[in-house]
Design a protein around this motif. Structure first.
Motif, PDB file in Angstrom:
ATOM      1  N   GLY A  24       0.782  -1.228   0.000  1.00 31.09           N
ATOM      2  CA  GLY A  24       0.000   0.000   0.000  1.00 31.09           C
ATOM      3  C   GLY A  24       0.813   1.276   0.000  1.00 31.09           C
ATOM      4  N   THR A  25       2.134   1.189  -0.157  1.00 33.27           N
ATOM      5  CA  THR A  25       2.977   2.376  -0.125  1.00 33.27           C
ATOM      6  C   THR A  25       3.641   2.577  -1.483  1.00 33.27           C
ATOM      7  N   THR A  26       3.544   3.802  -1.993  1.00 35.21           N
ATOM      8  CA  THR A  26       4.214   4.175  -3.241  1.00 35.21           C
ATOM      9  C   THR A  26       4.760   5.581  -3.074  1.00 35.21           C
ATOM     10  N   GLY A  27       5.387   6.071  -4.127  1.00 32.28           N
ATOM     11  CA  GLY A  27       5.815   7.465  -4.137  1.00 32.28           C
ATOM     12  C   GLY A  27       4.595   8.374  -4.153  1.00 32.28           C
ATOM     13  N   ARG A  28       4.839   9.660  -4.051  1.00 26.46           N
ATOM     14  CA  ARG A  28       3.760  10.657  -4.041  1.00 26.46           C
ATOM     15  C   ARG A  28       3.266  10.906  -5.452  1.00 26.46           C
ATOM     16  N   ALA A  29       1.974  10.715  -5.674  1.00 25.93           N
ATOM     17  CA  ALA A  29       1.372  10.998  -6.978  1.00 25.93           C
ATOM     18  C   ALA A  29       1.347  12.504  -7.199  1.00 25.93           C
ATOM     19  N   VAL A  30       1.848  12.941  -8.341  1.00 23.27           N
ATOM     20  CA  VAL A  30       1.853  14.362  -8.700  1.00 23.27           C
ATOM     21  C   VAL A  30       1.031  14.522  -9.971  1.00 23.27           C
ATOM     22  N   ARG A  31      -0.085  15.244  -9.838  1.00 23.63           N
ATOM     23  CA  ARG A  31      -1.010  15.419 -10.961  1.00 23.63           C
ATOM     24  C   ARG A  31      -1.172  16.871 -11.386  1.00 23.63           C
ATOM     25  N   SER A  32      -0.448  17.787 -10.692  1.00 26.78           N
ATOM     26  CA  SER A  32      -0.587  19.207 -11.006  1.00 26.78           C
ATOM     27  C   SER A  32       0.593  19.980 -10.424  1.00 26.78           C
TER      28      SER A  32
END
Length: 172
Positions: A24-32
């Motif tokens: 359940g852990t990933t990098g930080r999603a950046v969408r903007s």
């Protein structure tokens, strides 16, 4: 319409994957640009002074982590469309731009030709200005003789470990 992106599976050491991937852990999603600013504001000063680890997940989303993070941890252990290192700088208009970007990931060994379209699309969707191509493109090959992952330097397709010829094209 761009060609479908190739998926890259983790090819690095299993002990690294086991040590760093958490369910359940990933990098930080950046969408903007706002999402990037929020993430950068939360990063420590030392983290902001060097490139970041990135992957593009299978949904086409850019995920970021501090540079000293493993790409496989940033990806949550799964396959990716692109992976490497990336540097951002603020623009005068308040937006963000990519100043340096590579496909440097020995865990995924992404081919520059097939990973760039996925990365470019993720950056465009996130509203982040980018160069036209990798500022540093790395060519990886798997040695058919010893099985090592090799970086091709200066066009020399020779395995650095066993000195065998490396394939001219990526092995799929």
């Amino acid at each position: 319409m761009p060609a479908p992106s190739e998926q890259f599976t983790y090819v690095g050491p299993d002990d690294i994957r086991a040590a760093v991937v958490r369910p359940g852990t990933t990098g930080r999603a950046v969408r903007s640009p706002v999402g990037l600013r929020e993430w950068l504001d939360g990063a420590g000063p030392a983290d902001r002074e060097e490139p970041f680890t990135y992957v593009v997940d299978l949904t086409g989303t850019l995920l970021l982590a501090p540079r000293r993070s493993e790409h496989v941890a940033c990806a949550g252990g799964g396959p990716v469309l692109a992976a490497g290192e990336i540097t951002f700088a603020p623009r005068e208009d308040g937006g963000w731009e990519v100043t340096e970007v590579s496909n440097q990931s020995t865990g995924y060994c992404p081919d520059p030709e097939t990973s760039w379209p996925a990365l470019a699309e993720a950056l465009d969707r996130a509203g982040l200005a980018r160069p036209r191509w990798f500022t540093q493109a790395v060519v990886f090959r798997h040695c058919p003789r010893c099985g090592e992952r090799s970086l091709v330097k200066d066009g020399d397709f020779t395995c650095a470990l066993c000195e065998s010829p490396l394939p001219p094209r990526p092995v799929r």
